[in-house]
Design a protein around this motif. Structure first.
Motif, mmCIF file in Angstrom:
data_model
loop_
_atom_site.group_PDB
_atom_site.id
_atom_site.type_symbol
_atom_site.label_atom_id
_atom_site.label_comp_id
_atom_site.label_asym_id
_atom_site.label_seq_id
_atom_site.Cartn_x
_atom_site.Cartn_y
_atom_site.Cartn_z
ATOM 1 N N ALA A 46 17.211 -22.412 -9.258
ATOM 2 C CA ALA A 46 15.993 -21.607 -9.344
ATOM 3 C C ALA A 46 16.313 -20.233 -9.915
ATOM 4 O O ALA A 46 17.389 -19.679 -9.676
ATOM 5 N N LEU A 47 15.358 -19.697 -10.662
ATOM 6 C CA LEU A 47 15.434 -18.316 -11.123
ATOM 7 C C LEU A 47 14.392 -17.515 -10.347
ATOM 8 O O LEU A 47 13.195 -17.822 -10.401
ATOM 9 N N ILE A 48 14.866 -16.506 -9.611
ATOM 10 C CA ILE A 48 13.974 -15.633 -8.847
ATOM 11 C C ILE A 48 13.977 -14.255 -9.502
ATOM 12 O O ILE A 48 15.041 -13.658 -9.695
ATOM 13 N N LEU A 49 12.805 -13.755 -9.862
ATOM 14 C CA LEU A 49 12.658 -12.405 -10.397
ATOM 15 C C LEU A 49 11.971 -11.539 -9.344
ATOM 16 O O LEU A 49 11.053 -12.000 -8.655
ATOM 17 N N GLU A 55 12.057 -20.425 -21.559
ATOM 18 C CA GLU A 55 10.858 -20.868 -20.843
ATOM 19 C C GLU A 55 11.002 -20.635 -19.341
ATOM 20 O O GLU A 55 10.037 -20.279 -18.658
ATOM 21 N N LEU A 56 12.200 -20.837 -18.821
ATOM 22 C CA LEU A 56 12.439 -20.599 -17.397
ATOM 23 C C LEU A 56 12.171 -19.139 -17.053
ATOM 24 O O LEU A 56 11.501 -18.826 -16.059
ATOM 25 N N TYR A 57 12.700 -18.220 -17.871
ATOM 26 C CA TYR A 57 12.485 -16.800 -17.629
ATOM 27 C C TYR A 57 10.997 -16.468 -17.707
ATOM 28 O O TYR A 57 10.460 -15.740 -16.861
ATOM 29 N N SER A 58 10.327 -16.988 -18.725
ATOM 30 C CA SER A 58 8.906 -16.706 -18.921
ATOM 31 C C SER A 58 8.073 -17.170 -17.730
ATOM 32 O O SER A 58 7.193 -16.449 -17.238
ATOM 33 N N LYS A 59 8.353 -18.371 -17.232
ATOM 34 C CA LYS A 59 7.576 -18.903 -16.109
ATOM 35 C C LYS A 59 7.853 -18.142 -14.809
ATOM 36 O O LYS A 59 6.939 -17.907 -14.005
ATOM 37 N N ALA A 60 9.100 -17.766 -14.596
ATOM 38 C CA ALA A 60 9.415 -16.969 -13.405
ATOM 39 C C ALA A 60 8.723 -15.610 -13.494
ATOM 40 O O ALA A 60 8.225 -15.081 -12.487
ATOM 41 N N LYS A 106 -1.926 -17.736 -15.260
ATOM 42 C CA LYS A 106 -2.189 -17.096 -16.542
ATOM 43 C C LYS A 106 -0.873 -16.778 -17.236
ATOM 44 O O LYS A 106 0.063 -16.278 -16.619
ATOM 45 N N LYS A 107 -0.782 -17.044 -18.543
ATOM 46 C CA LYS A 107 0.508 -16.968 -19.232
ATOM 47 C C LYS A 107 0.570 -15.894 -20.314
ATOM 48 O O LYS A 107 1.625 -15.668 -20.891
ATOM 49 N N ASP A 108 -0.534 -15.212 -20.614
ATOM 50 C CA ASP A 108 -0.570 -14.348 -21.783
ATOM 51 C C ASP A 108 0.309 -13.106 -21.676
ATOM 52 O O ASP A 108 0.665 -12.498 -22.675
ATOM 53 N N PHE A 109 0.662 -12.700 -20.455
ATOM 54 C CA PHE A 109 1.340 -11.418 -20.278
ATOM 55 C C PHE A 109 2.839 -11.543 -20.083
ATOM 56 O O PHE A 109 3.523 -10.561 -19.883
ATOM 57 N N ALA A 110 3.382 -12.739 -20.098
ATOM 58 C CA ALA A 110 4.803 -12.922 -19.787
ATOM 59 C C ALA A 110 5.679 -12.331 -20.873
ATOM 60 O O ALA A 110 5.409 -12.457 -22.054
ATOM 61 N N LYS A 111 6.750 -11.692 -20.442
ATOM 62 C CA LYS A 111 7.742 -11.182 -21.400
ATOM 63 C C LYS A 111 8.646 -12.325 -21.829
ATOM 64 O O LYS A 111 8.884 -13.265 -21.090
ATOM 65 N N SER A 112 9.189 -12.197 -23.019
ATOM 66 C CA SER A 112 10.134 -13.202 -23.502
ATOM 67 C C SER A 112 11.554 -12.790 -23.139
ATOM 68 O O SER A 112 11.963 -11.667 -23.414
ATOM 69 N N TRP A 113 12.268 -13.713 -22.551
ATOM 70 C CA TRP A 113 13.687 -13.432 -22.214
ATOM 71 C C TRP A 113 14.480 -13.140 -23.470
ATOM 72 O O TRP A 113 15.449 -12.363 -23.440
ATOM 73 N N LEU A 114 14.086 -13.712 -24.604
ATOM 74 C CA LEU A 114 14.868 -13.580 -25.832
ATOM 75 C C LEU A 114 14.989 -12.158 -26.308
ATOM 76 O O LEU A 114 15.948 -11.802 -26.983
ATOM 77 N N ILE A 115 14.037 -11.287 -25.954
ATOM 78 C CA ILE A 115 14.125 -9.902 -26.426
ATOM 79 C C ILE A 115 15.286 -9.159 -25.759
ATOM 80 O O ILE A 115 15.677 -8.093 -26.209
ATOM 81 N N TYR A 116 15.810 -9.724 -24.673
ATOM 82 C CA TYR A 116 16.895 -9.059 -23.957
ATOM 83 C C TYR A 116 18.269 -9.589 -24.362
ATOM 84 O O TYR A 116 19.276 -9.062 -23.900
ATOM 85 N N ARG A 117 18.320 -10.643 -25.145
ATOM 86 C CA ARG A 117 19.624 -11.239 -25.441
ATOM 87 C C ARG A 117 20.543 -10.243 -26.090
ATOM 88 O O ARG A 117 20.176 -9.517 -26.997
ATOM 89 N N LYS A 118 21.780 -10.198 -25.612
ATOM 90 C CA LYS A 118 22.757 -9.247 -26.154
ATOM 91 C C LYS A 118 23.613 -9.941 -27.184
ATOM 92 O O LYS A 118 24.095 -11.027 -26.947
#
Length: 356
Positions: A209-212, A316-321, A344-356
């Motif tokens: 599980a991913l918990i934010l 997708e996992l990051y977005s859903k969490a 509601k899904k419109d406001f989720a951030k994308s994990w990809l913007i954080y990739r280093k």
């Protein structure tokens, strides 16, 4: 996540605004620069924001890296690791030289044995004096080889100790590069690496599980009491989260007042229980200045989680969490919510913007 945001139209596109600011200033769109501007944008460190603004539109990469080194220890990690890599190469070269010397010594000894065998089996080798002479030569050569062998063993042992010390040094650099300096938890870099690896095993992600988590009304805390107090609260919350989960669970500060946990080997119900244990523990923890008597609390936290089996990949996992976390915020805060398809899904951030 900005805790004051409740409507879709009010949610800033952080990625777009950060990217736009970098483009206007002519900053190279590389990960370490993005991290600087992202932290400046969310206002987690006003001093960092002021220093970046002071550079104006003529900021050089060297100036940006100096600020990065000051605020993010992992910025100089590559240089340090390169230095340790050079040490390892040097130790390996030294070890190879020792082994070549040993090879040369053995080759010489074998050559001597061949020559001695030839003398003994020769037609003129019947003389007792020749036999004695050969035995003397062999005895000396054998003694020299044994002595060289002992020296070789000692040298190799010393090289092994030196290489082990270099390995420990490299491990320490890696730990520093993956640690958030404020909370001493894992940082975004370590989190990204762990999140990326979840789907490497088709079996493991079924019970992962991913918990934010996001501290409620943290901006108000900073505005009311100042950022030094906010930093202390962040560190305290990080310590509380770490103390309420197993040691094998990765706990990271992923930016501002946001935290993340990657929980492996647990069901949905168990993940919910872990999140709730953290939430309740924080809810009942007093935040009070022992010298002034000022009460900073209550401090609460909202959490959202998603099972890895509910998503097709780390993004997708990051977005859903994150969607679940937003719904926990929008639903009244100080609660835990699991992702559901109807959210509601419109406001989720994308994990990809954080990739280093």
């Amino acid at each position: 996540m900005n805790t004051a945001v409740a409507q879709k139209v009010q949610v800033p596109d952080i990625a777009a605004q950060v990217t736009y600011a970098m483009r206007v200033m002519g900053i190279a769109p590389i990960p370490r620069n993005y991290e600087l501007f992202y932290e400046a944008y969310i206002g987690s460190n006003p001093k960092l924001t002021r220093e970046l603004a002071a550079l104006g539109s003529k900021a050089s990469q060297e100036e940006l890296d100096e600020i990065g080194t000051q605020y993010f220890g992992h910025h100089h990690g590559a240089t340090a690791i390169d230095g340790v890599h050079s040490k390892i190469v040097g130790e390996l070269e030294g070890l190879l030289r020792l082994l070549k010397q040993e090879q040369t010594s053995l080759e010489s000894y074998n050559k001597l044995l061949d020559e001695t065998y030839g003398r003994i089996t020769g037609k003129n080798a019947a003389s007792v004096d020749i036999i004695k002479n050969v035995i003397g030569v062999l005895t000396q050569a054998t003694g020299d080889t044994i002595s060289q062998g002992k020296e070789m063993v000692e040298n190799v042992a010393q090289k092994s100790i030196e290489m082990d010390n270099v390995r420990k040094e490299l491990d320490e650099y890696k730990r520093i590069a993956n640690t958030d300096s404020l909370t001493q938890l894992s940082n975004r870099r370590a989190f990204d690496d762990k999140l990326s690896a979840i789907y490497n095993s088709s079996m493991a992600h079924n019970v992962t599980a991913l918990i934010l988590a996001d501290i409620d009304h943290f901006k108000k805390i900073n505005d009311t009491y100042g950022h030094p107090v906010g930093d202390k609260i962040l560190a305290s919350v990080g310590s509380l989260i770490r103390a309420n989960v197993r040691k094998d669970i990765l706990v990271a500060r992923t930016g501002g007042e946001e935290f993340a946990m990657i929980v492996e080997g647990n069901t949905e119900e168990e993940a919910m229980a872990i999140a709730e244990r953290i939430r309740i523990a924080l809810e009942h923890t007093p935040f009070k200045n022992s010298k002034t008597g000022v009460n900073y609390g209550p401090i609460t936290i909202s959490l959202g989680f998603c099972m890895a089996s509910w998503a097709d990949g780390p993004g997708e996992l990051y977005s859903k969490a994150d969607i679940a976390l937003y719904c926990a915020k929008n639903g009244g805060r100080n609660r835990t919510m699991a992702f559901e398809d109807g959210m509601k899904k419109d406001f989720a951030k994308s994990w990809l913007i954080y990739r280093k």
